[in-house]
Scaffold this active site. Structure first.
Site, PDB file in Angstrom:
ATOM      1  N   HIS A  62      35.709  42.354  26.128  1.00  0.00           N
ATOM      2  CA  HIS A  62      35.719  41.910  27.546  1.00  0.00           C
ATOM      3  C   HIS A  62      34.387  41.208  27.804  1.00  0.00           C
ATOM      4  CE1 HIS A  62      36.700  42.732  31.999  1.00  0.00           C
ATOM      5  NE2 HIS A  62      35.588  42.005  32.003  1.00  0.00           N
ATOM      6  N   HIS A  68      32.334  37.743  29.770  1.00  0.00           N
ATOM      7  CA  HIS A  68      32.282  36.561  30.652  1.00  0.00           C
ATOM      8  C   HIS A  68      31.273  35.578  30.079  1.00  0.00           C
ATOM      9  CE1 HIS A  68      34.526  38.544  33.913  1.00  0.00           C
ATOM     10  NE2 HIS A  68      33.940  39.634  33.454  1.00  0.00           N
ATOM     11  N   LEU A  69      31.738  34.383  29.739  1.00  0.00           N
ATOM     12  CA  LEU A  69      30.835  33.367  29.183  1.00  0.00           C
ATOM     13  C   LEU A  69      30.557  32.234  30.167  1.00  0.00           C
ATOM     14  CD1 LEU A  69      32.055  32.985  25.480  1.00  0.00           C
ATOM     15  CD2 LEU A  69      29.975  34.096  26.304  1.00  0.00           C
ATOM     16  N   ARG A  70      31.332  32.192  31.267  1.00  0.00           N
ATOM     17  CA  ARG A  70      31.170  31.099  32.250  1.00  0.00           C
ATOM     18  C   ARG A  70      31.414  29.742  31.588  1.00  0.00           C
ATOM     19  NH1 ARG A  70      31.625  35.414  35.448  1.00  0.00           N
ATOM     20  NH2 ARG A  70      29.664  36.459  35.900  1.00  0.00           N
ATOM     21  N   ASN A 118      37.932  34.083  34.529  1.00  0.00           N
ATOM     22  CA  ASN A 118      37.637  33.900  35.966  1.00  0.00           C
ATOM     23  C   ASN A 118      36.587  32.818  36.205  1.00  0.00           C
ATOM     24  OD1 ASN A 118      35.642  35.617  34.862  1.00  0.00           O
ATOM     25  ND2 ASN A 118      35.255  36.614  36.825  1.00  0.00           N
ATOM     26  N   LYS A 166      45.116  38.370  32.119  1.00  0.00           N
ATOM     27  CA  LYS A 166      44.257  39.216  32.946  1.00  0.00           C
ATOM     28  C   LYS A 166      44.777  39.303  34.371  1.00  0.00           C
ATOM     29  CE  LYS A 166      40.584  41.581  34.122  1.00  0.00           C
ATOM     30  NZ  LYS A 166      39.169  41.294  34.003  1.00  0.00           N
ATOM     31  N   HIS A 212      42.063  44.468  35.868  1.00  0.00           N
ATOM     32  CA  HIS A 212      40.905  44.885  36.668  1.00  0.00           C
ATOM     33  C   HIS A 212      41.453  45.966  37.587  1.00  0.00           C
ATOM     34  CE1 HIS A 212      36.956  44.370  38.694  1.00  0.00           C
ATOM     35  NE2 HIS A 212      37.627  45.070  39.584  1.00  0.00           N
ATOM     36  N   HIS A 233      37.099  48.001  31.662  1.00  0.00           N
ATOM     37  CA  HIS A 233      35.862  48.606  32.180  1.00  0.00           C
ATOM     38  C   HIS A 233      36.111  49.830  33.055  1.00  0.00           C
ATOM     39  CE1 HIS A 233      37.040  45.951  35.413  1.00  0.00           C
ATOM     40  NE2 HIS A 233      36.494  44.877  34.912  1.00  0.00           N
ATOM     41  N   LEU A 254      30.977  45.396  39.213  1.00  0.00           N
ATOM     42  CA  LEU A 254      32.280  45.932  39.605  1.00  0.00           C
ATOM     43  C   LEU A 254      33.111  46.215  38.358  1.00  0.00           C
ATOM     44  CD1 LEU A 254      33.010  43.710  42.709  1.00  0.00           C
ATOM     45  CD2 LEU A 254      32.604  46.177  42.693  1.00  0.00           C
ATOM     46  N   ASP A 290      31.777  43.570  29.279  1.00  0.00           N
ATOM     47  CA  ASP A 290      31.819  43.008  30.630  1.00  0.00           C
ATOM     48  C   ASP A 290      30.484  42.345  30.952  1.00  0.00           C
ATOM     49  OD1 ASP A 290      32.916  42.278  33.059  1.00  0.00           O
ATOM     50  OD2 ASP A 290      32.476  44.196  34.032  1.00  0.00           O
ATOM     51  N   HIS A 321      24.941  36.223  36.039  1.00  0.00           N
ATOM     52  CA  HIS A 321      24.745  35.472  37.289  1.00  0.00           C
ATOM     53  C   HIS A 321      23.265  35.136  37.325  1.00  0.00           C
ATOM     54  CE1 HIS A 321      28.664  36.490  39.142  1.00  0.00           C
ATOM     55  NE2 HIS A 321      28.510  37.680  38.581  1.00  0.00           N
ATOM     56  N   ALA A 346      28.183  40.539  41.728  1.00  0.00           N
ATOM     57  CA  ALA A 346      28.427  41.703  40.871  1.00  0.00           C
ATOM     58  C   ALA A 346      28.402  41.279  39.414  1.00  0.00           C
ATOM     59  CB  ALA A 346      29.778  42.312  41.214  1.00  0.00           C
TER      60      ALA A 346
HETATM   61  C1  NCD Z   1      32.478  40.130  36.746  1.00  0.00           C
HETATM   62  C2  NCD Z   1      32.027  38.664  36.941  1.00  0.00           C
HETATM   63  O1  NCD Z   1      30.914  38.465  37.430  1.00  0.00           O
HETATM   64  O2  NCD Z   1      32.767  37.764  36.555  1.00  0.00           O
HETATM   65  N1  NCD Z   1      31.612  40.980  37.499  1.00  0.00           N
HETATM   66  C3  NCD Z   1      31.411  42.299  37.313  1.00  0.00           C
HETATM   67  O3  NCD Z   1      30.715  42.917  38.106  1.00  0.00           O
HETATM   68  N2  NCD Z   1      31.944  42.941  36.292  1.00  0.00           N
HETATM   69  C4  NCD Z   1      33.914  40.246  37.140  1.00  0.00           C
HETATM   70  C5  NCD Z   1      34.540  41.558  36.731  1.00  0.00           C
HETATM   71  O4  NCD Z   1      34.765  41.808  35.547  1.00  0.00           O
HETATM   72  O5  NCD Z   1      34.836  42.366  37.626  1.00  0.00           O
HETATM   73 ZN    ZN Z   2      34.577  41.494  33.700  1.00  0.00          ZN
END
Ligand code: NCD
Ligand code: ZN
Length: 341
Positions: free
Chosen positions: A13, A15-17, A41, A96, A133, A171, A215, A243, A247, A259
């Protein structure tokens, strides 16, 4: 034990943006991990197979040699045939589910599960996992109860309705999540690095710590301990999904902060610390390199990763620089002696 060699881990899991952020964070994951389940996302989200293919190419360009395992962002207009084609080609490994409004960039998510039943039924038929989620968004439900209420009111009814659907509870943060996932079989759960380390006091005591806000939000200590027991148990239903969710600092240190905890840089040393502390280093490989691969039907990585325990604490960069601005690396708040060789 002062050294351990395991199969190269996978992050189930991540996030690479995109854009400048992707360029900076993808190499941070690629350093230690072979593969990762990539969260969809983005803005706009990765909804179709064609979008996932284009995003995979951008990831490959940012981190050659790293294998992104793509997911699609489920919407109420997702086409079951597009999902099936993207899965059949091997491109997409999961879909997802974001309940609309639950987290970062989830406004395009699902409001009414009835509307996505044809997609979920198709996924059950072809064996494609649904990553959830797992939080309700009902305003009346306290944020610390949203996971437990999701299990009772959304997840369990869904699994009764489509028992063949493969589901990953993403998560998990509660003892209720740990207990529910223990059924195993076509159900599994990812656990993050940071939820093994912090509880809600770390966020709130002695001043608000925005870099610990994510989150689902970290819960009471008893829940963290339940997560520790689950992760270090070796049970096949639990595996790593960091996860890691970057940011830029300007948006974390903000009146309405985003988050997400960024753990890609130091996850493996932190996990070695956690498993060492719990006398479970012999299960680190199951949690990070075997259980997740098995659930997703992947062969474990042949390559190996070695971690060594130093006598003096190891220093990690407090931030990484990205073209979008600095991103703070998760600080566990204790000295870490493990590093990747
Ligand atoms: C994640 C995000 O920033 O994309 N943020 C987080 O707090 N985990 C989104 C997510 O997995 O809930
Ligand atoms: Zn996530």
């Amino acid at each position: 034990m002062t050294q351990i060699t395991i199969r190269r881990p996978d992050d189930m899991h991540l996030h690479l943006r995109d854009g400048a952020m992707l360029q900076a964070v993808a190499p941070e994951s690629a350093r230690d991990f072979a593969r990762a389940i990539i969260m969809p996302n983005l803005v706009p989200p990765v909804v179709t197979g064609a979008q996932a293919l284009a995003y995979r190419d951008r990831i490959l360009a940012a981190a050659p040699g790293f294998m992104p395992l793509m997911t699609l962002y489920l919407t109420e207009t997702t086409d079951p045939a597009d999902v099936a084609a993207a899965a059949a080609s091997g491109l997409v490994k999961a879909v997802k589910l974001y309940p609309a409004g639950a987290t970062t960039n989830s406004h395009g998510g699902v409001r009414d599960l009835d509307r996505v039943m044809p997609v979920l039924e198709k996924m059950a038929e072809i064996g494609l996992p649904l990553c959830t989620h797992g939080e309700v968004t009902t305003p009346e439900v306290d944020i610390f109860d949203r996971e437990a209420v999701f299990i009772d009111t959304v997840l369990d009814p869904l699994r009764r309705r489509i028992p063949e659907l493969r589901v990953v509870m993403e998560h998990i943060t509660t003892e209720e999540g740990v207990a529910y996932a223990a059924q195993g079989g076509n159900l599994a759960a990812t656990i993050t690095t940071h939820h093994l380390i912090i509880n809600r006091n770390h966020i709130l005591v002695g001043g608000i710590k925005p870099h610990y806000y994510c989150l689902p939000v970290a819960k009471r200590e008893k829940h963290r301990l339940a997560l520790r027991r689950a992760a270090t148990s070796g049970h096949p239903a639990y595996f790593l999904g960091t996860d890691s969710a970057p940011h830029v600092d300007a948006l974390k240190e903000h009146a309405c902060g985003c988050a997400g905890c960024f753990t890609a840089t130091n996850t493996m040393p932190l996990l070695a610390h956690v498993f060492d502390e719990d006398g479970a280093l012999d299960r680190l490989e199951a949690f990070t390199a075997l259980n997740g691969a098995a659930f997703y039907g992947l062969t474990p990585n042949e390559d190996r990763l070695t971690l060594v325990k130093e006598t003096t604490p190891v220093a990690f960069p407090p931030k990484i620089e990205t073209g979008a601005g600095p991103v703070t690396v998760f600080d566990p708040g204790f000295a870490v002696h493990w590093r990747v060789l």
